[in-house]
Write a protein that holds these residues in place. Sequence first.
Motif, PDB file in Angstrom:
ATOM      1  N   ASN A 220       0.818  -1.204   0.000  1.00 20.01           N
ATOM      2  CA  ASN A 220       0.000   0.000   0.000  1.00 20.01           C
ATOM      3  C   ASN A 220       0.855   1.260   0.000  1.00 20.01           C
ATOM      4  O   ASN A 220       1.792   1.385   0.774  1.00 20.01           O
ATOM      5  CB  ASN A 220      -0.925   0.018   1.215  1.00 20.01           C
ATOM      6  CG  ASN A 220      -1.964  -1.098   1.156  1.00 20.01           C
ATOM      7  OD1 ASN A 220      -2.382  -1.499   0.077  1.00 20.01           O
ATOM      8  ND2 ASN A 220      -2.369  -1.591   2.311  1.00 20.01           N
ATOM      9  N   MET A 221       0.532   2.184  -0.879  1.00 21.64           N
ATOM     10  CA  MET A 221       1.252   3.453  -0.928  1.00 21.64           C
ATOM     11  C   MET A 221       0.847   4.334   0.244  1.00 21.64           C
ATOM     12  O   MET A 221       1.656   5.076   0.791  1.00 21.64           O
ATOM     13  CB  MET A 221       0.956   4.148  -2.254  1.00 21.64           C
ATOM     14  CG  MET A 221       1.489   3.393  -3.469  1.00 21.64           C
ATOM     15  SD  MET A 221       0.947   4.173  -5.001  1.00 21.64           S
ATOM     16  CE  MET A 221       2.012   3.322  -6.177  1.00 21.64           C
ATOM     17  N   VAL A 222      -0.425   4.274   0.587  1.00 22.09           N
ATOM     18  CA  VAL A 222      -0.920   4.988   1.771  1.00 22.09           C
ATOM     19  C   VAL A 222      -2.093   4.182   2.317  1.00 22.09           C
ATOM     20  O   VAL A 222      -2.871   3.601   1.565  1.00 22.09           O
ATOM     21  CB  VAL A 222      -1.362   6.431   1.418  1.00 22.09           C
ATOM     22  CG1 VAL A 222      -2.457   6.439   0.354  1.00 22.09           C
ATOM     23  CG2 VAL A 222      -1.838   7.172   2.665  1.00 22.09           C
TER      24      VAL A 222
ATOM     25  N   LEU B  92      -8.107   1.715  -5.061  1.00 18.64           N
ATOM     26  CA  LEU B  92      -8.452   2.280  -3.757  1.00 18.64           C
ATOM     27  C   LEU B  92      -9.403   1.280  -3.114  1.00 18.64           C
ATOM     28  O   LEU B  92     -10.441   0.934  -3.699  1.00 18.64           O
ATOM     29  CB  LEU B  92      -9.112   3.648  -3.896  1.00 18.64           C
ATOM     30  CG  LEU B  92      -9.416   4.372  -2.568  1.00 18.64           C
ATOM     31  CD1 LEU B  92      -9.268   5.889  -2.731  1.00 18.64           C
ATOM     32  CD2 LEU B  92     -10.824   4.053  -2.058  1.00 18.64           C
ATOM     33  N   THR B  93      -9.027   0.790  -1.944  1.00 18.93           N
ATOM     34  CA  THR B  93      -9.819  -0.262  -1.304  1.00 18.93           C
ATOM     35  C   THR B  93     -10.274   0.134   0.093  1.00 18.93           C
ATOM     36  O   THR B  93      -9.616   0.915   0.785  1.00 18.93           O
ATOM     37  CB  THR B  93      -9.004  -1.572  -1.192  1.00 18.93           C
ATOM     38  OG1 THR B  93      -7.824  -1.331  -0.394  1.00 18.93           O
ATOM     39  CG2 THR B  93      -8.570  -2.060  -2.571  1.00 18.93           C
TER      40      THR B  93
ATOM     41  N   VAL C  36      -3.741  10.515  -0.815  1.00 19.17           N
ATOM     42  CA  VAL C  36      -4.700   9.731  -1.595  1.00 19.17           C
ATOM     43  C   VAL C  36      -4.899  10.368  -2.966  1.00 19.17           C
ATOM     44  O   VAL C  36      -4.828   9.697  -4.005  1.00 19.17           O
ATOM     45  CB  VAL C  36      -6.057   9.621  -0.865  1.00 19.17           C
ATOM     46  CG1 VAL C  36      -7.113   9.025  -1.791  1.00 19.17           C
ATOM     47  CG2 VAL C  36      -5.916   8.772   0.385  1.00 19.17           C
ATOM     48  N   ASN C  37      -5.144  11.657  -2.996  1.00 16.69           N
ATOM     49  CA  ASN C  37      -5.368  12.355  -4.266  1.00 16.69           C
ATOM     50  C   ASN C  37      -4.151  12.306  -5.176  1.00 16.69           C
ATOM     51  O   ASN C  37      -4.274  12.167  -6.393  1.00 16.69           O
ATOM     52  CB  ASN C  37      -5.768  13.813  -4.009  1.00 16.69           C
ATOM     53  CG  ASN C  37      -7.244  13.951  -3.668  1.00 16.69           C
ATOM     54  OD1 ASN C  37      -8.112  13.529  -4.423  1.00 16.69           O
ATOM     55  ND2 ASN C  37      -7.524  14.526  -2.518  1.00 16.69           N
ATOM     56  N   SER C  38      -2.968  12.432  -4.600  1.00 10.39           N
ATOM     57  CA  SER C  38      -1.750  12.384  -5.408  1.00 10.39           C
ATOM     58  C   SER C  38      -1.580  11.020  -6.058  1.00 10.39           C
ATOM     59  O   SER C  38      -1.352  10.909  -7.264  1.00 10.39           O
ATOM     60  CB  SER C  38      -0.524  12.705  -4.544  1.00 10.39           C
ATOM     61  OG  SER C  38      -0.544  14.044  -4.111  1.00 10.39           O
TER      62      SER C  38
END
Length: 208
Positions: free
Chosen positions: A22-24, A62-63, A131-133
């Motif tokens: 996960n990136m974030v 996105l989970t 998240v937006n990035s």
Amino acid sequence: LLSAAMQAALAGLAGAAQSGGNMVEFRCGKMKMDANGTTVRPDTRKGKLAVNKSSEDGLMHLTWTDRSGGVVEDDFIIFPGDATFSYVEKARNNAKNSRVYVLKFTSTSKLHFFWMQEPKEEKDAELTGKVNSYINGEEPADGPGAGTAGVGQMDQAQLLAMLTQGRSRPMEGQGSTAAAAAAAEKKKVVKKSAPSKMKSRRTACGGR
């Protein structure tokens, strides 16, 4: 040697691997829309919202996961420019729950609401920005690959390909240095061989 950009990108990949890819990710619940279609209420279950680039399809996901059972209930595939994750201003003065966020897609009018479960509210804006990035194919300002001109967005296979190419190429200036050394060595050989030729000629003359 690896450039600073490559080192930063590799560090980012290593960090993602340690966190399950996960990136974030952060603690976050989701909200349910009432039958009237105008009011949302919090789902009281403990959840987790995460963004990751799938190793199977190479796409950004996105989970939302139910933390009590570890079950992924929502899995959205998102392309750059396809969606935004933003704060719901109408919830700002809500005494019960003022930390409400919405996932909006440009291709549909359906909205997906979430509420923050992280203990520190001051981190909300930072998490939202990440998240937006990521869902828009960008590197957060404080991300591991920030300022690397796209290197941070490469996956592991692309980075390994770049590193392999880098090993097969000579280092900058290495070719010219080797050529100069060869030329200098050649001059030394010529200088050493010149006196022996002259001596040979003198001996020949003396013998006539």
